[in-house]
Design a protein around this motif. Structure first.
Motif, PDB file in Angstrom:
ATOM      1  N   ASN A  58       0.833  -1.125   0.048  1.00  0.00           N
ATOM      2  CA  ASN A  58      -0.188   0.109  -0.029  1.00  0.00           C
ATOM      3  C   ASN A  58       0.841   1.385   0.102  1.00  0.00           C
ATOM      4  O   ASN A  58       1.972   1.356   0.063  1.00  0.00           O
ATOM      5  CB  ASN A  58      -1.160   0.033   1.167  1.00  0.00           C
ATOM      6  N   GLU A  59       0.187   2.395   0.163  1.00  0.00           N
ATOM      7  CA  GLU A  59       0.880   3.615   0.100  1.00  0.00           C
ATOM      8  C   GLU A  59       1.932   3.942   1.028  1.00  0.00           C
ATOM      9  O   GLU A  59       3.055   4.281   0.921  1.00  0.00           O
ATOM     10  CB  GLU A  59      -0.001   4.748  -0.073  1.00  0.00           C
ATOM     11  N   CYS A  60       1.476   3.538   2.227  1.00  0.00           N
ATOM     12  CA  CYS A  60       2.485   3.686   3.509  1.00  0.00           C
ATOM     13  C   CYS A  60       3.886   2.869   3.374  1.00  0.00           C
ATOM     14  O   CYS A  60       4.811   3.183   3.456  1.00  0.00           O
ATOM     15  CB  CYS A  60       1.551   3.127   4.590  1.00  0.00           C
ATOM     16  N   LEU A  65       9.500   2.355   2.036  1.00  0.00           N
ATOM     17  CA  LEU A  65      10.732   1.895   1.182  1.00  0.00           C
ATOM     18  C   LEU A  65      11.222   2.820   0.323  1.00  0.00           C
ATOM     19  O   LEU A  65      12.437   2.699   0.136  1.00  0.00           O
ATOM     20  CB  LEU A  65      10.084   0.627   0.364  1.00  0.00           C
ATOM     21  N   ALA A  66      10.504   3.728  -0.289  1.00  0.00           N
ATOM     22  CA  ALA A  66      11.134   4.784  -1.009  1.00  0.00           C
ATOM     23  C   ALA A  66      12.192   5.633  -0.157  1.00  0.00           C
ATOM     24  O   ALA A  66      13.169   5.977  -0.837  1.00  0.00           O
ATOM     25  CB  ALA A  66      10.051   5.574  -1.615  1.00  0.00           C
ATOM     26  N   ALA A  67      11.764   5.986   1.017  1.00  0.00           N
ATOM     27  CA  ALA A  67      12.656   6.737   1.898  1.00  0.00           C
ATOM     28  C   ALA A  67      13.770   6.096   2.152  1.00  0.00           C
ATOM     29  O   ALA A  67      14.825   6.729   2.011  1.00  0.00           O
ATOM     30  CB  ALA A  67      11.883   7.207   2.958  1.00  0.00           C
ATOM     31  N   ASN A  68      13.655   4.919   2.414  1.00  0.00           N
ATOM     32  CA  ASN A  68      14.742   3.994   2.630  1.00  0.00           C
ATOM     33  C   ASN A  68      15.838   3.982   1.776  1.00  0.00           C
ATOM     34  O   ASN A  68      17.051   3.985   1.832  1.00  0.00           O
ATOM     35  CB  ASN A  68      14.537   2.543   3.153  1.00  0.00           C
ATOM     36  N   LEU A  69      15.277   3.781   0.410  1.00  0.00           N
ATOM     37  CA  LEU A  69      16.309   4.018  -0.631  1.00  0.00           C
ATOM     38  C   LEU A  69      16.934   5.151  -0.665  1.00  0.00           C
ATOM     39  O   LEU A  69      18.272   5.272  -1.248  1.00  0.00           O
ATOM     40  CB  LEU A  69      15.276   3.400  -1.973  1.00  0.00           C
ATOM     41  N   LEU A  70      16.029   6.080  -1.002  1.00  0.00           N
ATOM     42  CA  LEU A  70      16.703   7.441  -1.247  1.00  0.00           C
ATOM     43  C   LEU A  70      17.805   7.850  -0.019  1.00  0.00           C
ATOM     44  O   LEU A  70      18.724   8.499  -0.421  1.00  0.00           O
ATOM     45  CB  LEU A  70      15.425   8.683  -1.270  1.00  0.00           C
ATOM     46  N   GLU A  71      17.295   7.265   1.105  1.00  0.00           N
ATOM     47  CA  GLU A  71      18.462   7.688   1.986  1.00  0.00           C
ATOM     48  C   GLU A  71      19.773   6.822   1.915  1.00  0.00           C
ATOM     49  O   GLU A  71      20.745   7.198   2.319  1.00  0.00           O
ATOM     50  CB  GLU A  71      17.917   7.216   3.552  1.00  0.00           C
ATOM     51  N   ASN A  72      19.561   5.483   1.638  1.00  0.00           N
ATOM     52  CA  ASN A  72      20.750   4.376   1.624  1.00  0.00           C
ATOM     53  C   ASN A  72      21.241   3.875   0.436  1.00  0.00           C
ATOM     54  O   ASN A  72      22.380   3.604   0.319  1.00  0.00           O
ATOM     55  CB  ASN A  72      20.132   3.363   2.386  1.00  0.00           C
ATOM     56  N   ASN A  73      20.490   4.226  -0.803  1.00  0.00           N
ATOM     57  CA  ASN A  73      20.881   3.655  -2.050  1.00  0.00           C
ATOM     58  C   ASN A  73      20.352   4.520  -3.304  1.00  0.00           C
ATOM     59  O   ASN A  73      19.325   4.182  -3.868  1.00  0.00           O
ATOM     60  CB  ASN A  73      20.350   2.377  -2.243  1.00  0.00           C
ATOM     61  N   ARG A 112      12.309  -3.244   3.712  1.00  0.00           N
ATOM     62  CA  ARG A 112      11.258  -4.252   3.261  1.00  0.00           C
ATOM     63  C   ARG A 112       9.840  -4.099   3.831  1.00  0.00           C
ATOM     64  O   ARG A 112       9.948  -3.406   4.900  1.00  0.00           O
ATOM     65  CB  ARG A 112      11.687  -5.739   3.780  1.00  0.00           C
ATOM     66  N   CYS A 113       8.858  -4.403   3.082  1.00  0.00           N
ATOM     67  CA  CYS A 113       7.288  -4.153   3.284  1.00  0.00           C
ATOM     68  C   CYS A 113       6.752  -5.157   4.400  1.00  0.00           C
ATOM     69  O   CYS A 113       7.725  -6.106   4.829  1.00  0.00           O
ATOM     70  CB  CYS A 113       6.739  -4.498   2.099  1.00  0.00           C
ATOM     71  N   LEU A 114       5.725  -4.980   4.689  1.00  0.00           N
ATOM     72  CA  LEU A 114       5.069  -5.581   5.874  1.00  0.00           C
ATOM     73  C   LEU A 114       5.092  -7.075   5.825  1.00  0.00           C
ATOM     74  O   LEU A 114       5.206  -7.772   6.869  1.00  0.00           O
ATOM     75  CB  LEU A 114       3.543  -5.002   6.080  1.00  0.00           C
ATOM     76  N   ILE A 115       4.486  -7.814   4.598  1.00  0.00           N
ATOM     77  CA  ILE A 115       4.483  -9.114   4.570  1.00  0.00           C
ATOM     78  C   ILE A 115       5.718  -9.880   5.103  1.00  0.00           C
ATOM     79  O   ILE A 115       5.774 -10.911   5.615  1.00  0.00           O
ATOM     80  CB  ILE A 115       3.677  -9.636   3.538  1.00  0.00           C
ATOM     81  N   CYS A 116       6.597  -9.165   4.542  1.00  0.00           N
ATOM     82  CA  CYS A 116       8.079  -9.691   4.454  1.00  0.00           C
ATOM     83  C   CYS A 116       8.556  -9.880   6.142  1.00  0.00           C
ATOM     84  O   CYS A 116       9.314 -10.593   6.438  1.00  0.00           O
ATOM     85  CB  CYS A 116       9.264  -8.880   3.569  1.00  0.00           C
ATOM     86  N   ARG A 192       6.745  -3.396  -8.088  1.00  0.00           N
ATOM     87  CA  ARG A 192       7.502  -2.774  -9.102  1.00  0.00           C
ATOM     88  C   ARG A 192       6.518  -1.622  -9.539  1.00  0.00           C
ATOM     89  O   ARG A 192       6.890  -0.801 -10.533  1.00  0.00           O
ATOM     90  CB  ARG A 192       7.563  -3.872 -10.096  1.00  0.00           C
ATOM     91  N   ILE A 193       5.188  -1.557  -9.204  1.00  0.00           N
ATOM     92  CA  ILE A 193       4.352  -0.251  -9.871  1.00  0.00           C
ATOM     93  C   ILE A 193       4.275   0.381  -8.714  1.00  0.00           C
ATOM     94  O   ILE A 193       4.334   1.816  -9.078  1.00  0.00           O
ATOM     95  CB  ILE A 193       2.925  -0.979 -10.186  1.00  0.00           C
ATOM     96  N   ALA A 194       4.049   0.342  -7.467  1.00  0.00           N
ATOM     97  CA  ALA A 194       3.675   1.183  -6.408  1.00  0.00           C
ATOM     98  C   ALA A 194       5.396   1.847  -5.918  1.00  0.00           C
ATOM     99  O   ALA A 194       5.206   3.047  -5.592  1.00  0.00           O
ATOM    100  CB  ALA A 194       3.249   0.488  -5.139  1.00  0.00           C
ATOM    101  N   LEU A 195       6.379   1.275  -6.113  1.00  0.00           N
ATOM    102  CA  LEU A 195       7.545   2.066  -5.527  1.00  0.00           C
ATOM    103  C   LEU A 195       7.969   3.142  -6.632  1.00  0.00           C
ATOM    104  O   LEU A 195       8.385   4.219  -5.817  1.00  0.00           O
ATOM    105  CB  LEU A 195       8.620   0.935  -5.305  1.00  0.00           C
ATOM    106  N   PRO A 196       7.931   3.002  -7.814  1.00  0.00           N
ATOM    107  CA  PRO A 196       8.360   4.319  -8.499  1.00  0.00           C
ATOM    108  C   PRO A 196       7.677   5.483  -8.413  1.00  0.00           C
ATOM    109  O   PRO A 196       8.229   6.415  -8.215  1.00  0.00           O
ATOM    110  CB  PRO A 196       8.190   3.828 -10.069  1.00  0.00           C
ATOM    111  N   LYS A 197       6.271   5.186  -8.276  1.00  0.00           N
ATOM    112  CA  LYS A 197       5.129   6.344  -7.838  1.00  0.00           C
ATOM    113  C   LYS A 197       5.622   6.911  -6.412  1.00  0.00           C
ATOM    114  O   LYS A 197       5.873   8.172  -6.323  1.00  0.00           O
ATOM    115  CB  LYS A 197       3.796   5.662  -7.732  1.00  0.00           C
ATOM    116  N   ALA A 198       6.094   6.135  -5.554  1.00  0.00           N
ATOM    117  CA  ALA A 198       6.393   6.771  -4.077  1.00  0.00           C
ATOM    118  C   ALA A 198       7.862   7.375  -4.308  1.00  0.00           C
ATOM    119  O   ALA A 198       7.888   8.530  -3.483  1.00  0.00           O
ATOM    120  CB  ALA A 198       6.448   5.623  -3.195  1.00  0.00           C
TER     121      ALA A 198
END
Length: 208
Positions: A58-60, A65-73, A112-116, A192-198
């Protein structure tokens, strides 16, 4: 990119912080369950749970994950935005972040996301409202036997008798996540669809 400093005070920052609190609580409760039960992931795990499975988030989760990537990779984040990111396995039914050789078999483990985060160490509620738990279906039988466990579903009374403890329940954490942003949390998309938007959303906010 210090993304958290750049977006501080925004709705997105608040969503990410609230989800971070839930994720921290998951870690705490799962650590308690590990200590009580003695159950833990085997060192021979090959990440089979990630193969043939792509998380729908979901959006949250996407914003976290987007913030984590921008901060670390940031480089990987840019590749995902411009479409040049190449998964190790191109099969669309496998998570794009599956890592065959990495320690946790995940290229974005901290984000990583919630289910993981819930898989393996959390139970759920049965039809009668009681807690139940089942070891990972990929767990080697010989390793389970060492812990006096089988590949079966253990019910609440069995768990209490066996460990004098109960596992955390994934339904509870899922509901807490929904409550962060009720209008959007129930709507999910493949990662793969939600992350680029975020990522694009946070990049835009970081400019102001």
């Amino acid at each position: 990119m210090k993304i958290f400093d750049k977006i501080q005070g925004t709705l997105e920052w608040e969503i990410i912080q609230n989800l971070a609190d839930i994720y921290k609580n998951i870690d705490i409760q799962q650590e308690d369950w590990k200590k009580q039960s003695g159950f833990h992931c085997t060192t021979s795990c090959d990440g089979k749970c990630c193969v043939g499975f792509e998380p729908h988030i979901n959006e949250c989760e996407a914003l976290f994950l987007a913030a984590n990537l921008l901060e670390n990779n940031e480089q990987m984040a840019k590749e995902i935005i411009d479409g040049t990111f190449i998964p190790q396995r191109k099969n669309e039914e496998t998570c794009i972040f599956f890592n065959e050789s990495g320690k946790y078999h995940c290229r974005v483990y901290e984000g990583r996301c919630l289910i993981c985060r819930l898989f393996g160490y959390c139970g759920d509620y049965g039809k009668n409202g009681e807690i139940r738990w089942k070891p990972c279906k990929f767990y080697p039988n010989n390793e389970l036997k060492k812990m006096n466990l089988e590949h079966k579903q253990y019910l609440q009374d069995e768990l209490k008798n066996k460990y004098n403890a109960l596992p955390p329940v994934m339904n509870n954490f899922s509901q807490q996540t929904v409550e962060i942003s009720p209008d959007t949390a129930k709507y999910t998309e493949p990662i793969r669809i939600a992350l680029p938007k975020a990522l694009k959303r946070l990049m835009f906010l970081s400019q102001f």
